[in-house]
Design an enzyme around this catalytic site. Structure first.
Site, mmCIF file in Angstrom:
data_model
loop_
_atom_site.group_PDB
_atom_site.id
_atom_site.type_symbol
_atom_site.label_atom_id
_atom_site.label_comp_id
_atom_site.label_asym_id
_atom_site.label_seq_id
_atom_site.Cartn_x
_atom_site.Cartn_y
_atom_site.Cartn_z
ATOM 1 N N ARG A 51 13.812 -29.005 -32.520
ATOM 2 C CA ARG A 51 14.180 -27.501 -32.526
ATOM 3 C C ARG A 51 13.300 -26.796 -33.006
ATOM 4 O O ARG A 51 13.220 -25.538 -32.804
ATOM 5 C CB ARG A 51 15.508 -27.609 -32.927
ATOM 6 C CG ARG A 51 16.220 -26.248 -32.586
ATOM 7 C CD ARG A 51 17.688 -26.274 -32.737
ATOM 8 N NE ARG A 51 18.355 -27.015 -33.690
ATOM 9 C CZ ARG A 51 18.619 -26.772 -34.744
ATOM 10 N NH1 ARG A 51 18.430 -26.229 -35.159
ATOM 11 N NH2 ARG A 51 18.696 -27.945 -35.643
ATOM 12 N N TYR B 171 14.083 -5.122 -15.928
ATOM 13 C CA TYR B 171 14.996 -6.293 -14.797
ATOM 14 C C TYR B 171 16.511 -6.100 -15.433
ATOM 15 O O TYR B 171 16.717 -5.950 -16.640
ATOM 16 C CB TYR B 171 14.167 -7.480 -15.640
ATOM 17 C CG TYR B 171 14.906 -9.058 -15.473
ATOM 18 C CD1 TYR B 171 15.772 -8.950 -13.591
ATOM 19 C CD2 TYR B 171 16.031 -9.884 -16.127
ATOM 20 C CE1 TYR B 171 16.218 -10.305 -13.465
ATOM 21 C CE2 TYR B 171 16.214 -11.238 -15.335
ATOM 22 C CZ TYR B 171 16.958 -11.160 -14.614
ATOM 23 O OH TYR B 171 17.106 -12.443 -13.699
ATOM 24 N N ASP C 246 7.268 -5.735 -21.987
ATOM 25 C CA ASP C 246 7.772 -7.429 -20.904
ATOM 26 C C ASP C 246 6.236 -7.101 -19.966
ATOM 27 O O ASP C 246 6.437 -6.191 -19.724
ATOM 28 C CB ASP C 246 8.899 -7.267 -20.539
ATOM 29 C CG ASP C 246 9.420 -8.334 -19.663
ATOM 30 O OD1 ASP C 246 8.314 -9.118 -18.571
ATOM 31 O OD2 ASP C 246 10.047 -8.506 -19.452
ATOM 32 N N LYS D 29 7.586 -16.916 -14.140
ATOM 33 C CA LYS D 29 7.444 -16.386 -13.421
ATOM 34 C C LYS D 29 5.537 -16.450 -13.112
ATOM 35 O O LYS D 29 5.167 -17.868 -12.612
ATOM 36 C CB LYS D 29 7.123 -14.902 -13.415
ATOM 37 C CG LYS D 29 8.046 -14.336 -13.693
ATOM 38 C CD LYS D 29 9.552 -15.327 -12.878
ATOM 39 C CE LYS D 29 11.218 -14.305 -12.331
ATOM 40 N NZ LYS D 29 11.879 -14.994 -13.928
HETATM 41 C C1 LIG Z 1 11.109 -8.456 -15.604
HETATM 42 C C2 LIG Z 1 11.135 -9.592 -16.467
HETATM 43 N N1 LIG Z 1 10.943 -9.953 -17.371
HETATM 44 C C3 LIG Z 1 12.135 -11.229 -18.562
HETATM 45 C C4 LIG Z 1 12.881 -12.031 -16.651
HETATM 46 C C5 LIG Z 1 14.061 -12.650 -17.280
HETATM 47 O O1 LIG Z 1 13.239 -14.265 -17.288
HETATM 48 P P1 LIG Z 1 14.070 -15.869 -17.420
HETATM 49 O O2 LIG Z 1 14.437 -15.465 -15.842
HETATM 50 O O3 LIG Z 1 12.903 -16.769 -17.676
HETATM 51 O O4 LIG Z 1 15.289 -15.758 -18.631
HETATM 52 C C6 LIG Z 1 12.995 -10.970 -15.558
HETATM 53 C C7 LIG Z 1 13.493 -12.261 -14.494
HETATM 54 O O5 LIG Z 1 13.413 -12.146 -13.425
HETATM 55 C C8 LIG Z 1 11.710 -10.561 -15.049
HETATM 56 O O6 LIG Z 1 12.066 -10.083 -13.900
#
Ligand SMILES: Cc1ncc(COP(=O)(O)O)c(C=O)c1O
Length: 402
Positions: free
Chosen positions: A61, A115, A188, A213
């Protein structure tokens, strides 16, 4: 390899994080180390590792070798000092908000085109904990400045390329603005990937990835990562020891393997997305195409400057003329190659209906404010032959009878 940082991006993608010594042998490819515990002959050594005075592993962890390899590689590719891997992109976003100092009574300024789960994390969970979020249009710099001035927030949160409307954030200007008003800039970078843009070089304090992704790229692993300074990383590490949103070694290994082909994949995805965006823009069934590579995109010039003409990303979205939910559903059901699956950034071309999936947690009024209509479809270009994808979209559009 000693001076890997001076090498080209594609070289770094292949070699970063690799060649970790295992006793008397050095594997070419990082091994999966599933062990939860680690042994030391001397209790003094174990004590020193626990105290962060000596490198090493004590408990999974806290850290583990395969995850460290992935973190080293991602930090390298984002031009950052250090990275911390998480079990998902959402775990990473949650950790960054806490690490930047967001607490009860704090303000956050956030782009409203983010998101859906990020939006809801701020407006529901963090709001319940006493954090107030001011939602703004990422391209309205005057409104962002006014919000920063008015609320003196702890953090400004944006996506480099937004989900799902493909707005491009002026990261250098936002970093300057955020710092001027005492806020940290959290970016992000999931849609852009470090292949196109590395926000830390333009003043961002934290870079977040849903590594699920593009970084991993094959639709078979859920993972998140944060890249930041060594000091910030140390703070996040201490918090993570308590909350435990860690990535496991098997997932880390898959993500590290995916990372090696990131430049190859993203180049192809950019080309495919550009071809599809241009073609969709000529179709009578389509009211609007959102893609930064199109000259009609409001931040086309900005994206060319930030991404240095290397491409405009593999994501696009488009609106079907006057479409109701049922029309969109019939169109998506008619697709044979494009997969209507809830993710993005994979080798497969994926389509999604934001109103009923990624942005389902927003109320109808919130979706309207952001600009997410019932007819909006998000497309993540894969690495297939783009002509096959185009033909698939063309045959599926026929069900609309426009
Ligand atoms: C731009 C973006 N940030 C964060 C996330 C969250 O990621 P996760 O699904 O790996 O938790 C997503 C998920 O689609 C996303 O499109």
């Amino acid at each position: 390899m000693t001076d890997l940082q001076s090498k080209a991006f594609s070289t770094r993608a292949v070699h970063a994080g690799e060649r970790i010594k295992h006793g008397d042998y050095t594997p070419v490819t990082t091994s999966i180390v599933p062990s939860v515990g680690y042994l030391y002959e001397s209790m003094d050594d174990l004590d020193a590792v626990f105290a962060n005075k000596q490198p090493g592993y004590v408990y999974a962890r806290y850290a583990s070798p395969t995850v460290t390899a992935l973190e080293t590689a991602i930090a390298n590719l984002e031009d950052g000092e250090a990275a911390l891997a998480f079990a998902s992109g959402m775990a990473a976003i949650h950790a960054v908000l806490l690490a930047s100092g967001v607490r009860s009574g704090s303000y956050v300024v956030s782009a409203f085109d983010v998101y859906g789960a990020t939006y809801s994390l701020l407006t529901h969970l963090f709001a319940d904990l006493g954090v107030r979020t001011h939602m703004v249009d990422v391209n309205d710099l005057a409104a962002i400045e006014a919000a920063l001035k008015e609320s003196a927030p702890t953090a400004l949160l944006v996506e480099t390329i937004s989900n799902p409307l493909l707005k491009v954030a002026d990261i250098p200007t936002l970093a300057e603005m955020a710092h001027h008003y005492g806020a940290q800039l959290l970016v992000d970078n999931t849609f852009a990937t470090p292949y196109l843009f590395r926000p830390l070089n333009y003043g961002a304090d934290y870079v977040i990835h849903s590594a699920t992704k593009y970084l991993a790229g094959h639709g078979d692993v859920l993972a998140g990562a944060v890249v930041t300074s060594a000091t910030n990383r140390a703070r996040m590490f201490e918090t993570n020891k308590l909350v435990g949103g860690n990535l496991g070694p098997f997932e880390a290994w898959l993500a590290l393997r995916g990372l090696k082909t990131l430049p190859l994949r993203v180049r192809q995805q950019c080309d495919n997305a550009f071809q599809l965006a241009k073609w969709l823009a000529t179709r009578p069934e389509i009211a609007r195409v959102n893609y930064p590579g199109l000259i009609t995109h409001a931040q086309h010039a900005l994206s060319q400057r930030l991404f240095r003409g290397q491409g405009s990303g593999g994501m696009l979205s488009f609106e079907i003329q006057k479409a109701k939910r049922a029309d969109v559903f019939r169109f998506m059901e008619a697709l044979q190659l494009c997969l209507p699956a809830t993710t993005l950034g994979d080798i497969y071309t994926l389509v999604l209906h934001p109103a009923t999936s990624s942005h389902r947690s927003l109320s109808e009024a919130e979706r309207e404010q952001v600009g997410i209509s019932e007819g909006l479809i998000r497309l993540s270009a894969g690495i297939e032959d783009p002509n096959d994808i185009q033909a698939d979209l063309e045959q599926a559009l026929k069900v609309l009878q426009i």
